[in-house]
Design a protein around this motif. Structure first.
Motif, PDB file in Angstrom:
ATOM      1  N   MET A   1     -40.169  -2.063   9.229  1.00  0.00           N
ATOM      2  CA  MET A   1     -38.802  -1.874   9.652  1.00  0.00           C
ATOM      3  C   MET A   1     -38.449  -0.391   9.596  1.00  0.00           C
ATOM      4  O   MET A   1     -38.793   0.301   8.650  1.00  0.00           O
ATOM      5  N   GLN A   2     -37.770   0.088  10.606  1.00  0.00           N
ATOM      6  CA  GLN A   2     -37.398   1.493  10.682  1.00  0.00           C
ATOM      7  C   GLN A   2     -36.146   1.755   9.848  1.00  0.00           C
ATOM      8  O   GLN A   2     -35.231   0.929   9.809  1.00  0.00           O
ATOM      9  N   GLN A   3     -36.106   2.911   9.167  1.00  0.00           N
ATOM     10  CA  GLN A   3     -34.941   3.261   8.362  1.00  0.00           C
ATOM     11  C   GLN A   3     -33.765   3.642   9.242  1.00  0.00           C
ATOM     12  O   GLN A   3     -33.932   4.121  10.364  1.00  0.00           O
ATOM     13  N   LEU A   4     -32.579   3.449   8.706  1.00  0.00           N
ATOM     14  CA  LEU A   4     -31.352   3.866   9.362  1.00  0.00           C
ATOM     15  C   LEU A   4     -31.346   5.385   9.505  1.00  0.00           C
ATOM     16  O   LEU A   4     -31.852   6.101   8.631  1.00  0.00           O
ATOM     17  N   ARG A   5     -30.778   5.869  10.585  1.00  0.00           N
ATOM     18  CA  ARG A   5     -30.662   7.319  10.774  1.00  0.00           C
ATOM     19  C   ARG A   5     -29.927   7.942   9.586  1.00  0.00           C
ATOM     20  O   ARG A   5     -29.045   7.323   8.986  1.00  0.00           O
ATOM     21  N   SER A   6     -30.278   9.165   9.248  1.00  0.00           N
ATOM     22  CA  SER A   6     -29.674   9.848   8.098  1.00  0.00           C
ATOM     23  C   SER A   6     -28.170  10.015   8.247  1.00  0.00           C
ATOM     24  O   SER A   6     -27.419   9.806   7.283  1.00  0.00           O
ATOM     25  N   ASP A   7     -27.697  10.382   9.430  1.00  0.00           N
ATOM     26  CA  ASP A   7     -26.259  10.590   9.606  1.00  0.00           C
ATOM     27  C   ASP A   7     -25.466   9.304   9.428  1.00  0.00           C
ATOM     28  O   ASP A   7     -24.402   9.292   8.818  1.00  0.00           O
ATOM     29  N   ILE A   8     -25.996   8.194   9.892  1.00  0.00           N
ATOM     30  CA  ILE A   8     -25.313   6.909   9.746  1.00  0.00           C
ATOM     31  C   ILE A   8     -25.333   6.466   8.286  1.00  0.00           C
ATOM     32  O   ILE A   8     -24.323   6.001   7.746  1.00  0.00           O
ATOM     33  N   TRP A   9     -26.482   6.620   7.619  1.00  0.00           N
ATOM     34  CA  TRP A   9     -26.595   6.241   6.214  1.00  0.00           C
ATOM     35  C   TRP A   9     -25.615   7.046   5.375  1.00  0.00           C
ATOM     36  O   TRP A   9     -24.914   6.499   4.515  1.00  0.00           O
ATOM     37  N   CYS A  10     -25.555   8.358   5.615  1.00  0.00           N
ATOM     38  CA  CYS A  10     -24.651   9.222   4.845  1.00  0.00           C
ATOM     39  C   CYS A  10     -23.187   8.866   5.092  1.00  0.00           C
ATOM     40  O   CYS A  10     -22.391   8.817   4.146  1.00  0.00           O
ATOM     41  N   ALA A  11     -22.826   8.611   6.337  1.00  0.00           N
ATOM     42  CA  ALA A  11     -21.439   8.246   6.648  1.00  0.00           C
ATOM     43  C   ALA A  11     -21.043   6.961   5.931  1.00  0.00           C
ATOM     44  O   ALA A  11     -19.943   6.850   5.386  1.00  0.00           O
ATOM     45  N   ALA A  12     -21.943   5.981   5.910  1.00  0.00           N
ATOM     46  CA  ALA A  12     -21.657   4.712   5.235  1.00  0.00           C
ATOM     47  C   ALA A  12     -21.539   4.919   3.724  1.00  0.00           C
ATOM     48  O   ALA A  12     -20.652   4.345   3.080  1.00  0.00           O
ATOM     49  N   PHE A  13     -22.418   5.741   3.150  1.00  0.00           N
ATOM     50  CA  PHE A  13     -22.385   6.012   1.711  1.00  0.00           C
ATOM     51  C   PHE A  13     -21.064   6.678   1.330  1.00  0.00           C
ATOM     52  O   PHE A  13     -20.408   6.278   0.370  1.00  0.00           O
ATOM     53  N   VAL A  14     -20.677   7.698   2.085  1.00  0.00           N
ATOM     54  CA  VAL A  14     -19.426   8.420   1.799  1.00  0.00           C
ATOM     55  C   VAL A  14     -18.233   7.472   1.914  1.00  0.00           C
ATOM     56  O   VAL A  14     -17.367   7.438   1.035  1.00  0.00           O
ATOM     57  N   ARG A  15     -18.195   6.706   2.975  1.00  0.00           N
ATOM     58  CA  ARG A  15     -17.074   5.781   3.176  1.00  0.00           C
ATOM     59  C   ARG A  15     -16.991   4.752   2.042  1.00  0.00           C
ATOM     60  O   ARG A  15     -15.911   4.466   1.510  1.00  0.00           O
ATOM     61  N   ARG A  16     -18.136   4.184   1.664  1.00  0.00           N
ATOM     62  CA  ARG A  16     -18.163   3.177   0.603  1.00  0.00           C
ATOM     63  C   ARG A  16     -17.650   3.746  -0.712  1.00  0.00           C
ATOM     64  O   ARG A  16     -16.843   3.139  -1.411  1.00  0.00           O
ATOM     65  N   HIS A  17     -18.114   4.952  -1.075  1.00  0.00           N
ATOM     66  CA  HIS A  17     -17.711   5.514  -2.360  1.00  0.00           C
ATOM     67  C   HIS A  17     -16.272   5.986  -2.361  1.00  0.00           C
ATOM     68  O   HIS A  17     -15.587   5.865  -3.380  1.00  0.00           O
ATOM     69  N   ASN A  18     -15.793   6.493  -1.262  1.00  0.00           N
ATOM     70  CA  ASN A  18     -14.377   6.864  -1.197  1.00  0.00           C
ATOM     71  C   ASN A  18     -13.496   5.622  -1.300  1.00  0.00           C
ATOM     72  O   ASN A  18     -12.452   5.655  -1.945  1.00  0.00           O
ATOM     73  N   SER A  19     -13.923   4.516  -0.702  1.00  0.00           N
ATOM     74  CA  SER A  19     -13.127   3.286  -0.803  1.00  0.00           C
ATOM     75  C   SER A  19     -13.178   2.693  -2.210  1.00  0.00           C
ATOM     76  O   SER A  19     -12.286   1.950  -2.602  1.00  0.00           O
ATOM     77  N   MET A  20     -14.213   3.027  -2.987  1.00  0.00           N
ATOM     78  CA  MET A  20     -14.331   2.573  -4.382  1.00  0.00           C
ATOM     79  C   MET A  20     -13.533   3.468  -5.339  1.00  0.00           C
ATOM     80  O   MET A  20     -13.459   3.181  -6.529  1.00  0.00           O
ATOM     81  N   GLY A  21     -12.979   4.563  -4.836  1.00  0.00           N
ATOM     82  CA  GLY A  21     -12.211   5.472  -5.681  1.00  0.00           C
ATOM     83  C   GLY A  21     -12.989   6.669  -6.183  1.00  0.00           C
ATOM     84  O   GLY A  21     -12.451   7.482  -6.933  1.00  0.00           O
ATOM     85  N   ASN A  22     -14.249   6.782  -5.787  1.00  0.00           N
ATOM     86  CA  ASN A  22     -15.048   7.963  -6.129  1.00  0.00           C
ATOM     87  C   ASN A  22     -14.865   8.979  -5.011  1.00  0.00           C
ATOM     88  O   ASN A  22     -15.034   8.650  -3.851  1.00  0.00           O
ATOM     89  N   PHE A  23     -14.524  10.212  -5.365  1.00  0.00           N
ATOM     90  CA  PHE A  23     -14.411  11.254  -4.344  1.00  0.00           C
ATOM     91  C   PHE A  23     -15.822  11.617  -3.889  1.00  0.00           C
ATOM     92  O   PHE A  23     -16.657  12.013  -4.696  1.00  0.00           O
ATOM     93  N   CYS A  24     -16.109  11.457  -2.608  1.00  0.00           N
ATOM     94  CA  CYS A  24     -17.455  11.682  -2.079  1.00  0.00           C
ATOM     95  C   CYS A  24     -17.362  12.447  -0.761  1.00  0.00           C
ATOM     96  O   CYS A  24     -16.551  12.092   0.102  1.00  0.00           O
ATOM     97  N   VAL A  25     -18.171  13.499  -0.629  1.00  0.00           N
ATOM     98  CA  VAL A  25     -18.183  14.315   0.582  1.00  0.00           C
ATOM     99  C   VAL A  25     -19.618  14.665   0.974  1.00  0.00           C
ATOM    100  O   VAL A  25     -20.524  14.617   0.151  1.00  0.00           O
ATOM    101  N   VAL A  26     -19.778  15.037   2.224  1.00  0.00           N
ATOM    102  CA  VAL A  26     -21.038  15.607   2.693  1.00  0.00           C
ATOM    103  C   VAL A  26     -20.948  17.104   2.426  1.00  0.00           C
ATOM    104  O   VAL A  26     -20.165  17.808   3.056  1.00  0.00           O
TER     105      VAL A  26
END
Length: 111
Positions: free
Chosen positions: A1-26
């Motif tokens: 299985m091919q990995q998710l593109r880096s930009d998509i993975w990072c965007a999802a990670f940032v969004r998830r952590h910001n919604s959890m209340g952790n300040f997260c940025v690229v």
């Protein structure tokens, strides 16, 4: 299985952590398709941890998702900043995500 593109993975990670209340940025954008992703955690107590991609040699079979290793655990921020700077000199495609979180529990696969 091919990995998710880096930009998509990072965007999802940032969004998830910001919604959890952790300040997260690229902090640094790398290659959109295949750039390595490093994650630095500011524990809000003067210490920082760093997660980097796990080497493929330690895995029995290719993972379905990204797997990380803890490179530094609750160390001084300058140590982590220096290590990231040295890696950027070597790898211009590197992504760096920065998270403010009191724990190391980020929902990552860690070996």
């Amino acid at each position: 299985m091919q990995q998710l593109r880096s930009d998509i993975w990072c965007a999802a990670f940032v969004r998830r952590h910001n919604s959890m209340g952790n300040f997260c940025v690229v902090s640094r954008r790398g290659d959109a398709i295949a750039g390595q992703i490093w994650i630095e955690i500011d524990h809000l107590d003067g210490t920082v941890s760093l997660f980097t991609p796990a080497p493929g040699a330690v895995m029995d079979h290719p993972p379905d998702d990204r797997v990380f290793q803890k490179r530094f655990e609750r160390t001084d921020p300058l140590t982590v900043k220096d290590r990231i700077a040295r890696e950027i000199e070597f790898d211009q495609d590197l992504w760096v995500l920065s998270v403010d979180c009191r724990t190391d529990e980020l929902g990552l696969d860690v070996i």
